[in-house]
Design an enzyme around this catalytic site. Structure first.
Site, PDB file in Angstrom:
ATOM      1  N   TYR A 281       0.838  -1.208   0.000  1.00 48.32           N
ATOM      2  CA  TYR A 281       0.000   0.000   0.000  1.00 48.32           C
ATOM      3  C   TYR A 281       0.866   1.248   0.000  1.00 48.32           C
ATOM      4  O   TYR A 281       1.691   1.461   0.900  1.00 48.32           O
ATOM      5  CB  TYR A 281      -0.919   0.001   1.221  1.00 48.32           C
ATOM      6  CG  TYR A 281      -1.962   1.078   1.153  1.00 48.32           C
ATOM      7  CD1 TYR A 281      -3.104   0.900   0.392  1.00 48.32           C
ATOM      8  CD2 TYR A 281      -1.786   2.280   1.819  1.00 48.32           C
ATOM      9  CE1 TYR A 281      -4.070   1.898   0.310  1.00 48.32           C
ATOM     10  CE2 TYR A 281      -2.747   3.275   1.743  1.00 48.32           C
ATOM     11  CZ  TYR A 281      -3.887   3.083   0.986  1.00 48.32           C
ATOM     12  OH  TYR A 281      -4.837   4.070   0.904  1.00 48.32           O
ATOM     13  N   TYR A 331      -5.832   5.567  -7.604  1.00 50.02           N
ATOM     14  CA  TYR A 331      -6.030   5.500  -6.163  1.00 50.02           C
ATOM     15  C   TYR A 331      -7.399   4.921  -5.860  1.00 50.02           C
ATOM     16  O   TYR A 331      -8.391   5.631  -5.756  1.00 50.02           O
ATOM     17  CB  TYR A 331      -5.880   6.870  -5.503  1.00 50.02           C
ATOM     18  CG  TYR A 331      -5.957   6.787  -3.994  1.00 50.02           C
ATOM     19  CD1 TYR A 331      -5.059   6.006  -3.296  1.00 50.02           C
ATOM     20  CD2 TYR A 331      -6.939   7.459  -3.279  1.00 50.02           C
ATOM     21  CE1 TYR A 331      -5.118   5.887  -1.912  1.00 50.02           C
ATOM     22  CE2 TYR A 331      -7.001   7.366  -1.889  1.00 50.02           C
ATOM     23  CZ  TYR A 331      -6.098   6.575  -1.222  1.00 50.02           C
ATOM     24  OH  TYR A 331      -6.160   6.465   0.155  1.00 50.02           O
TER      25      TYR A 331
END
Length: 382
Positions: A281, A331
């Site tokens: 991440y 995103y």
């Protein structure tokens, strides 16, 4: 009882990403759901569990799962919505694992859709445990990670150019991904010359803001073996959280992430040496450095040197975020990291495919650096 290799991801789906004017989080989520059904070779009526993450612009809030179920025409046995920022995707998949293992559902669709790019959200609210954080400049998540980067630099001599290695690697991988939002390659100097956002973070240290949607379908490994695509086994998983922030001296280092990773490795019965590719991440470049240390790919303080010389690029020792990640692909708050992990294990990634993938590590983190999770995906050998 261990759940290692007993539950699998049977299908993944994603919409176009980026700037999608006129779309809504709901209709994007439905499109991703249908794509995941097609990927798995399933029909809508095969799904008896729905778990959703409301997007930043979703008007339904905590009732999101009800609206989604109504829209797709499913009355699920098991359902709900959750919001844990970038940790939500992994946590919902883990909830689906537990539901299938407990017999609460046979097949669970985990869904996220958002229009953060065109729907008005700019992630510009005050960051922290209370609104007063904004009065002393803690605006947006970049402020939290800016503190982490600054402290790592102070303690270990990490440099901005080392952070740039992460951004450059992700952009190179995105250049090989026809679905990525940002595909034009960048250099270390491009990173260094990009504007400051929160020192020491430049613009190119920061993730994108995107419209789009993703769906991940979870079922038993046994059932998945009868479906369209090879099952991707969930070999191990873990979560770790903290309710404290600045009152912890090492808050910036998010040490709880190590617990999530340790649990995942323990359940999977493997070590970092068994991982061929990682989807870490990356809301900011510093996040990748911390994950590398927490997972044990390098020692604390050594991640800056670890990412140099192409080590995390395709062809390197540990390719990271092979679709481009939050920094360059899109995103989707970590949801696409799972999709890329599945596709790498299946061997579907074309020019960005890592050879002979047996294990892929996927991580997520969210909120005020409080929530984290990890999963190890494994190729089915049957």
């Amino acid at each position: 009882m261990t759940l290692s290799d007993k539950i699998a991801i049977a299908g993944v789906g994603a919409t176009p990403q980026g700037k999608l004017p006129g779309r809504t989080p709901l209709d994007l989520g439905i499109e991703a759901f249908r794509a995941a059904l097609d990927d798995a070779g399933l029909k809508k009526d095969d799904v008896d569990g729905i778990l959703t993450m409301p997007g930043t612009t979703s008007p339904e809030g905590s009732l999101h799962y009800l609206r989604f179920g109504e829209a797709v025409g499913i009355n699920p046995r098991y359902t709900g919505s959750m919001t844990m920022g970038g940790a939500t995707a992994g946590c919902l998949v883990q909830m689906a694992i537990l539901a299938v293992a407990a017999g609460l559902a046979n097949t669970v669709a985990c869904v996220f859709g958002d229009t953060a790019k065109t729907g008005g959200s700019r992630f510009d609210r005050a960051s922290g445990g209370e609104t007063s954080w904004g009065t002393w400049g803690m605006m947006s998540a970049a402020a939290n990670s800016g503190i982490a980067a600054d402290r790592h630099m102070h303690l270990y001599g990490t440099t901005s150019r080392q952070l740039a290695e992460v951004a450059v690697a992700c952009r190179y991988h995105a250049s090989l991904n026809p679905h990525a939002v940002m595909r034009e390659p960048i250099t270390i100097e491009d990173h260094q010359n990009s504007p400051w956002i929160v020192r020491p973070l430049h613009l190119l240290d920061c993730c994108l803001i995107s419209d789009g949607a993703v769906c991940v379908i979870v079922t038993s490994a046994e059932r998945a073996r009868d479906l369209r695509k090879p099952p991707v086994l969930i070999a191990g998983f873990g979560q770790a959280h903290t309710t404290m922030n600045l009152e912890q001296e090492d808050w910036w280092y998010v040490p709880h992430q190590k617990r999530a990773l340790a649990d995942a490795f323990r359940m999977a019965g493997c070590t970092p040496k068994d991982i061929q590719v990682a989807q870490l991440y990356d809301n900011f470049t510093i996040s990748v450095l911390l994950w590398l240390e927490h997972a044990g790919f390098c020692k604390p303080g050594e991640s800056g040197a670890f990412v140099e010389n192409g080590r995390i690029r395709l062809g390197g020792e540990l390719p990271v975020n092979t679709a481009g990640g939050n920094l360059s692909e899109s995103y989707m708050e970590g949801w696409l990291h799972i999709v890329e992990g599945v596709r790498q294990v299946r061997g579907e990634c074309g020019p960005r495919q890592v050879p002979n993938v047996e294990h892929c590590l996927v991580t997520g983190r969210g909120m005020i650096l409080n929530c984290s999770n990890a999963m190890i995906l494994r190729k089915d050998q049957r």
